[in-house]
Design an enzyme around this catalytic site. Structure first.
Site, PDB file in Angstrom:
ATOM      1  N   ASP A  68       0.828  -1.208   0.000  1.00 52.67           N
ATOM      2  CA  ASP A  68       0.000   0.000   0.000  1.00 52.67           C
ATOM      3  C   ASP A  68       0.868   1.265   0.000  1.00 52.67           C
ATOM      4  O   ASP A  68       0.353   2.368  -0.081  1.00 52.67           O
ATOM      5  CB  ASP A  68      -0.983   0.007   1.169  1.00 52.67           C
ATOM      6  N   ASP A 107      -0.613  -6.469   0.019  1.00 51.37           N
ATOM      7  CA  ASP A 107      -1.015  -5.894   1.299  1.00 51.37           C
ATOM      8  C   ASP A 107      -2.520  -5.975   1.505  1.00 51.37           C
ATOM      9  O   ASP A 107      -3.292  -6.044   0.538  1.00 51.37           O
ATOM     10  CB  ASP A 107      -0.601  -4.416   1.357  1.00 51.37           C
ATOM     11  N   GLU A 217       9.968  -4.375  10.370  1.00 48.38           N
ATOM     12  CA  GLU A 217      10.248  -3.028   9.840  1.00 48.38           C
ATOM     13  C   GLU A 217      10.726  -2.088  10.937  1.00 48.38           C
ATOM     14  O   GLU A 217      10.094  -1.961  11.980  1.00 48.38           O
ATOM     15  CB  GLU A 217       9.015  -2.435   9.152  1.00 48.38           C
TER      16      GLU A 217
END
Length: 317
Positions: A68, A107, A217
């Protein structure tokens, strides 16, 4: 017979601007696990459309993520949360048209799964049905805890999807869809051991419920390496150091497609923005100075007899 066919039907010269690429077998989760078990780093890159997907496929990336992030990096939105599901699906289908062997993950966009488990399941199924090339969905998961237990809603959704045979890639650490709850795009798990422990435990829970892989992340590299070493599924890092099972980057960041700064963890392998602007300026200059098109190079010829007949017909009219 084959030689005769080739003489009678030589390859056609291409006068159009695109052409199909030969198909190839798509990698499976088993192939990815084979790389993981042999300690071979897994490569992953985002793609937003047919062109960027074709680049990733021809470069032979192991995995393509239709993230996204395309909202900000390709469509000009100010946040990943701005893109709607229908618009996102349009780009997924475009990416899937590119030929190649990469395993494709998509996603679950913000707003497409939070309202209920039923809605989330419906969204995941609709994404998987967009193309047979869609191999899995990726789900951002927080590390919410209550009375020592992980309580994040996305964990329950991930489990529901896994029990239905839908491959799920979990995503922990910095989860951009929750940027407001996290008070910005910040490194996660570096302020307290409780925070880093919550990320670790969330990753363990994602493994337990059946996720085949986990994205880490913006997590300190020591924490990421520890998590990776204590899991039995591959981890894909982005801003998480080189101790993960593989790496993913946003294609527009690593190729420098846009002007401006990129995150610290990005290594820019090119500056497409600068070179593209320069090339377009060259084009504009050539057109205004009548150097392009050059009739002897880019032009098409007409037979002399056709030209003469054309002039005669025009003058007779």
């Amino acid at each position: 017979m084959r030689g005769m066919f080739q003489r009678l039907c030589p390859p056609l010269k291409r006068f159009y601007s695109s052409h199909p690429y030969p198909s190839s077998r798509q990698l499976s989760i088993a192939d990815l696990y084979s790389r993981y078990k042999s300690n071979q780093p897994i490569t992953m890159l985002t793609a937003y459309d047919y062109i960027t997907a074709t680049w990733a496929q021809e470069a032979q990336c192991d995995m393509i993520l239709v993230g996204d992030s395309l909202a900000m990096c390709s469509l000009g939105y100010s946040s990943t949360t701005d893109i709607g599901l229908d618009e996102f699906k349009y780009h997924v289908k475009s990416v899937c048209r590119a030929q190649g062997s990469a395993f494709i993950v998509v996603d679950m966009p913000f707003g497409s799964f939070e309202s209920s488990l039923e809605k989330g399941i419906e969204t995941a199924i609709s994404l998987m049905k967009l193309s047979s090339k869609v191999g899995a969905v990726k789900l951002e998961v927080g590390s919410s805890q209550s009375q020592g237990k992980l309580t994040d809603y996305s964990l329950r959704l991930a489990e529901e999807l896994c029990t239905r045979g839908i491959p799920v890639m979990g995503h922990v650490g910095l989860t951009p869809q929750r940027v407001h709850a996290l008070s910005g795009y910040k490194v996660q798990g570096n302020k307290s051991s409780a925070d880093s422990l919550a990320i670790f435990e969330t990753a363990q829970e994602l493994q337990r419920i059946g996720c085949f892989s986990i994205v880490l992340e913006c997590v300190p590299h020591k924490i990421s390496q520890y998590i990776t070493s204590h899991l039995k599924v591959p981890t894909i890092g982005i801003g998480a150091g080189n101790g993960t099972s593989g790496q993913v980057l946003v294609q527009s960041d690593m190729l420098g497609m846009l002007s401006g700064q990129v995150p610290k963890f990005v290594h820019k392998y090119g500056n497409f923005h600068k070179s593209s602007v320069e090339h377009i300026r060259d084009y504009i200059k050539d057109v205004t100075e009548r150097r392009f098109p050059d009739n002897s190079i880019e032009g098409f010829k007409v037979k002399d007899e056709v030209w003469v007949d054309f002039i005669e017909r025009v003058e007779e009219a």
